[in-house]
Design an enzyme around this catalytic site. Structure first.
Site, PDB file in Angstrom:
ATOM      1  N   LYS A 133       0.484  -0.813   0.093  1.00 51.03           N
ATOM      2  CA  LYS A 133       0.241  -0.095   0.234  1.00 51.03           C
ATOM      3  C   LYS A 133       0.849   1.044   0.304  1.00 51.03           C
ATOM      4  O   LYS A 133       2.219   1.561   0.265  1.00 51.03           O
ATOM      5  CB  LYS A 133      -0.742  -0.056   1.183  1.00 51.03           C
ATOM      6  CG  LYS A 133      -1.777  -0.860   1.240  1.00 51.03           C
ATOM      7  CD  LYS A 133      -2.927  -1.293  -0.410  1.00 51.03           C
ATOM      8  CE  LYS A 133      -3.819  -2.565  -0.223  1.00 51.03           C
ATOM      9  NZ  LYS A 133      -4.248  -3.303   0.662  1.00 51.03           N
TER      10      LYS A 133
HETATM   11  C1  LIG Z   1      -5.279  -4.417   0.670  1.00 50.12           C
HETATM   12  C2  LIG Z   1      -6.760  -4.029   0.731  1.00 50.12           C
HETATM   13  C3  LIG Z   1      -8.111  -4.603   1.722  1.00 50.12           C
HETATM   14  C4  LIG Z   1      -6.835  -5.201   3.339  1.00 50.12           C
HETATM   15  O1  LIG Z   1      -6.271  -4.930   3.929  1.00 50.12           O
HETATM   16  P1  LIG Z   1      -5.493  -6.084   5.264  1.00 50.12           P
HETATM   17  O2  LIG Z   1      -4.330  -4.770   5.524  1.00 50.12           O
HETATM   18  O3  LIG Z   1      -4.347  -6.724   4.005  1.00 50.12           O
HETATM   19  O4  LIG Z   1      -6.943  -6.082   5.472  1.00 50.12           O
HETATM   20  C5  LIG Z   1      -8.788  -3.925   1.707  1.00 50.12           C
HETATM   21  N1  LIG Z   1      -9.552  -3.502   0.856  1.00 50.12           N
HETATM   22  C6  LIG Z   1      -9.117  -3.333   0.031  1.00 50.12           C
HETATM   23  C7  LIG Z   1      -9.581  -2.779  -0.981  1.00 50.12           C
HETATM   24  C8  LIG Z   1      -7.290  -3.378  -0.370  1.00 50.12           C
HETATM   25  O5  LIG Z   1      -6.771  -3.245  -1.664  1.00 50.12           O
END
Ligand SMILES: *Cc1c(COP(=O)(O)O)cnc(C)c1O
Length: 385
Positions: free
Chosen positions: A180
């Site tokens: 991210k």
């Molecule tokens: C990465 C992601 C999540 C989940 O995030 P985590 O921190 O891995 O639980 C949820 N929604 C979207 C759209 C994502 O890209």
């Protein structure tokens, strides 16, 4: 030329922050995390922020804090990562999938309103790829009695008409997962303007306990605690929180780099006949992902070509209701969510990160022009809509 899909922006300068935590007696959620929460409040202009150990656990804590469970419905987009609907399943509520706009690939307020029933307790709009759903319009469409929980996993630094995530919702939830735009390996955060929700979240984030470890041990004297509601285990340890201050303070600089890469892709690719997410007027894109769309019949060949040239790609995402779990549980067919099904069948995401050089990007574009564009053939005219 090797072009990885993603390179994170953490470096050894963060080692000192982690070492500083190691030199204290306190490894779990403490003063470092509190500092980051204050930084988040400032960044988003909210009174409350809570660090979590993932988006997923933050969302579960939020649904628990709102008392959403069996018998309740939560509206989610069909085009998203599975976590968005999984959290609804995990608290025993029912996810109600809504198809997305064929151009923006985002939820439309009027489509959401059409799916509201007396059981609807919340909507989880997703700011897919980095562009925001119109939260003010969504609020107007569903009224004040339905909770809006933003899935802002792709949109830490994005804006719509100047509004950040968290401005019009009950809560906005971020992910600090490894790929991210802001990352500490695994982590997340919730921002909210609601003091009552923040108080509940303090409990549902940590077993339902009335006081966290840092407060139970304050000044060396033990304090008793109670448990008045059911919570999960979603707190972020200071060992990981220590990586976040630099990630957050550097986000605008990295956004400028992402923006340059994203706009360069957009300009080059629009001439080659690839379909892309439409640019939304008034939207500052966080450029988390750069997906293109090819005819579903050639998508896997295109992935093979790019991989054979050592270019990293991923798929974001196959339509969630098409996943075996959801198909079998709810009896969905491919025609139930046609836009998400079609986009999910033909999409693939290109390398995009702040340090992506122009030579590497040109190589990706050359391969797309020379080896992939010819495959689009007659399909080019048949753009879906
Ligand atoms: C990465 C992601 C999540 C989940 O995030 P985590 O921190 O891995 O639980 C949820 N929604 C979207 C759209 C994502 O890209």
């Amino acid at each position: 030329m090797q072009v990885p899909f993603y390179i994170h922006s953490l470096d050894s300068s963060s080692a000192a922050s982690v070492e500083a935590v190691l030199s204290t007696a306190f490894l779990t959620s403490g003063s470092v995390g509190r500092g980051v929460e204050a930084q988040l409040c400032e960044f988003f202009g909210t009174d409350h922020a809570l660090l979590t150990n993932s988006w997923t656990n933050g969302a579960i804590a939020t649904l628990l804090a709102l008392d959403i469970g069996p018998g309740d419905e939560v509206i989610v987009p069909a085009m998203t990562f599975v976590a968005t609907s999984n959290v609804v399943e995990l608290v025993g509520a029912r996810p109600v999938f809504v198809d997305v706009d064929p151009d923006t690939l985002l939820l439309r307020p009027e489509d959401v309103a059409a799916h509201v029933t007396p059981r609807t307790r919340a909507v989880i709009p997703v700011h897919l790829y980095g562009q925001m759903v119109d939260m003010a319009a969504l609020r107007a469409a569903v009224g004040d009695d339905i909770a809006l929980i933003e899935d802002a996993a792709h949109c830490f630094e994005g804006r719509l008409r100047g509004d950040t995530p968290g401005r019009h919702s009950d809560a906005a939830i971020f992910s600090f997962y490894a790929t991210k735009n802001v990352t500490c390996g695994e982590g997340g955060a919730i921002v909210t303007r609601r003091g009552d929700l923040h108080e509940r979240l303090m409990q549902t984030r940590l077993h339902g306990m009335s006081a966290g470890a840092i407060d139970r041990m304050r000044k060396g004297s033990y304090r008793h605690w109670d448990m008045a509601c059911l919570g999960t285990k979603a707190n972020l340890p200071d060992l990981l929180a220590a990586l976040l201050p630099d990630q957050i303070s550097g986000i605008r600089d990295r956004l400028a780099l992402r923006n340059a890469v994203g706009e360069r892709y957009r300009n080059a690719l629009s001439n080659l006949g690839f379909r892309m997410q439409a640019a939304i007027p008034g939207c500052e894109n966080a450029w988390h992902l750069l997906p293109i769309h090819v005819p579903p019949s050639v998508r896997d060949d295109v992935i093979g070509i790019l991989n054979s040239e050592e270019i990293g790609v991923t798929v974001n995402y196959q339509s969630v209701p098409s996943m075996t779990y959801y198909r079998e549980k709810y009896g969905f067919t491919d025609s139930d969510f046609p836009v998400s099904q079609e986009w999910g069948g033909g999409t693939l995401s290109l390398p995009l990160y702040p340090g992506l050089g122009e030579a590497e990007q040109d190589f990706v574009l050359d391969v797309l022009r020379d080896r992939v564009a010819p495959l689009l053939g007659d399909f080019r005219e048949r753009a879906v809509g």
